[in-house]
Scaffold this active site. Sequence first.
Site, PDB file in Angstrom:
ATOM      1  N   VAL A 357       0.852  -1.186   0.000  1.00 30.75           N
ATOM      2  CA  VAL A 357       0.000   0.000   0.000  1.00 30.75           C
ATOM      3  C   VAL A 357       0.884   1.230   0.000  1.00 30.75           C
ATOM      4  O   VAL A 357       1.769   1.368   0.852  1.00 30.75           O
ATOM      5  CB  VAL A 357      -0.943   0.023   1.226  1.00 30.75           C
ATOM      6  CG1 VAL A 357      -1.791   1.280   1.213  1.00 30.75           C
ATOM      7  CG2 VAL A 357      -1.819  -1.214   1.227  1.00 30.75           C
ATOM      8  N   PHE A 358       0.683   2.128  -0.951  1.00 31.60           N
ATOM      9  CA  PHE A 358       1.417   3.383  -1.040  1.00 31.60           C
ATOM     10  C   PHE A 358       0.472   4.513  -0.658  1.00 31.60           C
ATOM     11  O   PHE A 358      -0.655   4.589  -1.159  1.00 31.60           O
ATOM     12  CB  PHE A 358       1.961   3.595  -2.454  1.00 31.60           C
ATOM     13  CG  PHE A 358       2.946   2.547  -2.878  1.00 31.60           C
ATOM     14  CD1 PHE A 358       4.285   2.681  -2.585  1.00 31.60           C
ATOM     15  CD2 PHE A 358       2.528   1.421  -3.560  1.00 31.60           C
ATOM     16  CE1 PHE A 358       5.201   1.712  -2.962  1.00 31.60           C
ATOM     17  CE2 PHE A 358       3.437   0.440  -3.942  1.00 31.60           C
ATOM     18  CZ  PHE A 358       4.774   0.595  -3.642  1.00 31.60           C
ATOM     19  N   ASP A 359       0.952   5.396   0.220  1.00 33.18           N
ATOM     20  CA  ASP A 359       0.045   6.377   0.810  1.00 33.18           C
ATOM     21  C   ASP A 359       0.295   7.812   0.370  1.00 33.18           C
ATOM     22  O   ASP A 359      -0.344   8.722   0.881  1.00 33.18           O
ATOM     23  CB  ASP A 359       0.137   6.308   2.339  1.00 33.18           C
ATOM     24  CG  ASP A 359       1.521   6.663   2.847  1.00 33.18           C
ATOM     25  OD1 ASP A 359       2.466   6.649   2.036  1.00 33.18           O
ATOM     26  OD2 ASP A 359       1.666   6.954   4.043  1.00 33.18           O
ATOM     27  N   LYS A 360       1.191   8.078  -0.543  1.00 35.02           N
ATOM     28  CA  LYS A 360       1.431   9.478  -0.886  1.00 35.02           C
ATOM     29  C   LYS A 360       2.022   9.614  -2.280  1.00 35.02           C
ATOM     30  O   LYS A 360       2.602   8.672  -2.823  1.00 35.02           O
ATOM     31  CB  LYS A 360       2.374  10.138   0.122  1.00 35.02           C
ATOM     32  CG  LYS A 360       3.771   9.556   0.174  1.00 35.02           C
ATOM     33  CD  LYS A 360       4.577  10.223   1.260  1.00 35.02           C
ATOM     34  CE  LYS A 360       5.992   9.660   1.305  1.00 35.02           C
ATOM     35  NZ  LYS A 360       6.741   9.967   0.097  1.00 35.02           N
TER      36      LYS A 360
END
Length: 385
Positions: A357-360
């Site tokens: 999961v990549f958040d930015k």
Amino acid sequence: FTTNNNNNTWVQSFLTASIRIHHCNGHVRYSYNLLYQSLVCGILASLVQFGWPGWSFYRKGTAMWSSGTLGMDVLVMIGTSAAYVYGWLETLEGKVGHSFETSSVLICFVVLGQWMNAMAVRKTSQALTQLMELQATTAILVVENDDDTTMTTEQVVPIDTIQKGDTVKILRGAKIPADGVVIGEDADIYLVVDESCMTGESWPSHKTKGSVVLGGTICLESSGAHIKVTGVGSETALSQIVTLVREAQTRQVPLQTLADAISTVFVPTVCVLSVVTYLVWYALCQTRVVPREWYEGDPTTFALSFALSCLVVSCPCALGLATPTAVMVGTGVAARVGVLIKGGEVLEAAARATAIVFDKTGTLTEGKPKIQQFIELKKNKTTTD
């Protein structure tokens, strides 16, 4: 490995190559006297065996043996010594001492592996150096006058003299010297900061009064804002990142712990197997199971060659070297490109990951759109009668 040690590695490689070439010449040119050839190879092998770095294995191996820790240096010491002694036994029997080549090549390969490990560690240290270079070397310290607190003076001071609670002026295009909070008399005071080196976010961050800034980031725009220092030295986010990378490189992973445990029993096991190999082959020779045509002279030398092979094959073992080197290099290269890994156990767990999961923004993309292709659209022409 220092520069002097690197030079010694090349010298040792040259001596090993000389032994190999001399052996080849002995096979091709039959005018060579076998005793002369063995003596020359023995002298060259002695320089490798008891010079640097061969002597370093004796020093480390003896220290390990005294402390009861049988590591890889002990195995290299025993294996190369056995090959070296066997070479002289062959020479005394009037044969060519091929084992001289074995001991020298073995030491050369082990030292080459250590040299490659040292080069990898050096490159990893360069990654940490690049992180430390983000830190500013000077700061503009704002000091209130003793006579009039409304008047201040500005002094350019080394970053080491900055203390928590000091007020520092930030100029456009300069590095922020320490972690702090934006302060100022005007309510609309602001800073535009490039935090990509710390957070990976390529879009500049707009800071207003009361916002937190990080040391090592770059001020792109400023309305004359000051910051009150909240973290210096090891308390800054940059220093904590460097500490995190160093701890990740030195922390043992479960796989490395297993490798170390295997290494402690590997050496005595190999030594026992070598003795058993010698006894079995000697017994086979004495009981005539092995034909007499297979060997010449005393069966002791014939059986000893198999025991020696068992030792030599086991010497260049990478159990105690490969795992820590892989963790150190992996975390160092990742830090160079902005990926921080908390430890080797995280790398080990990543192999079992099924989703990420990549958040930015800035993690998967650069945040800088580019034109990749031009497509010309032709208008449809209609004809009329």
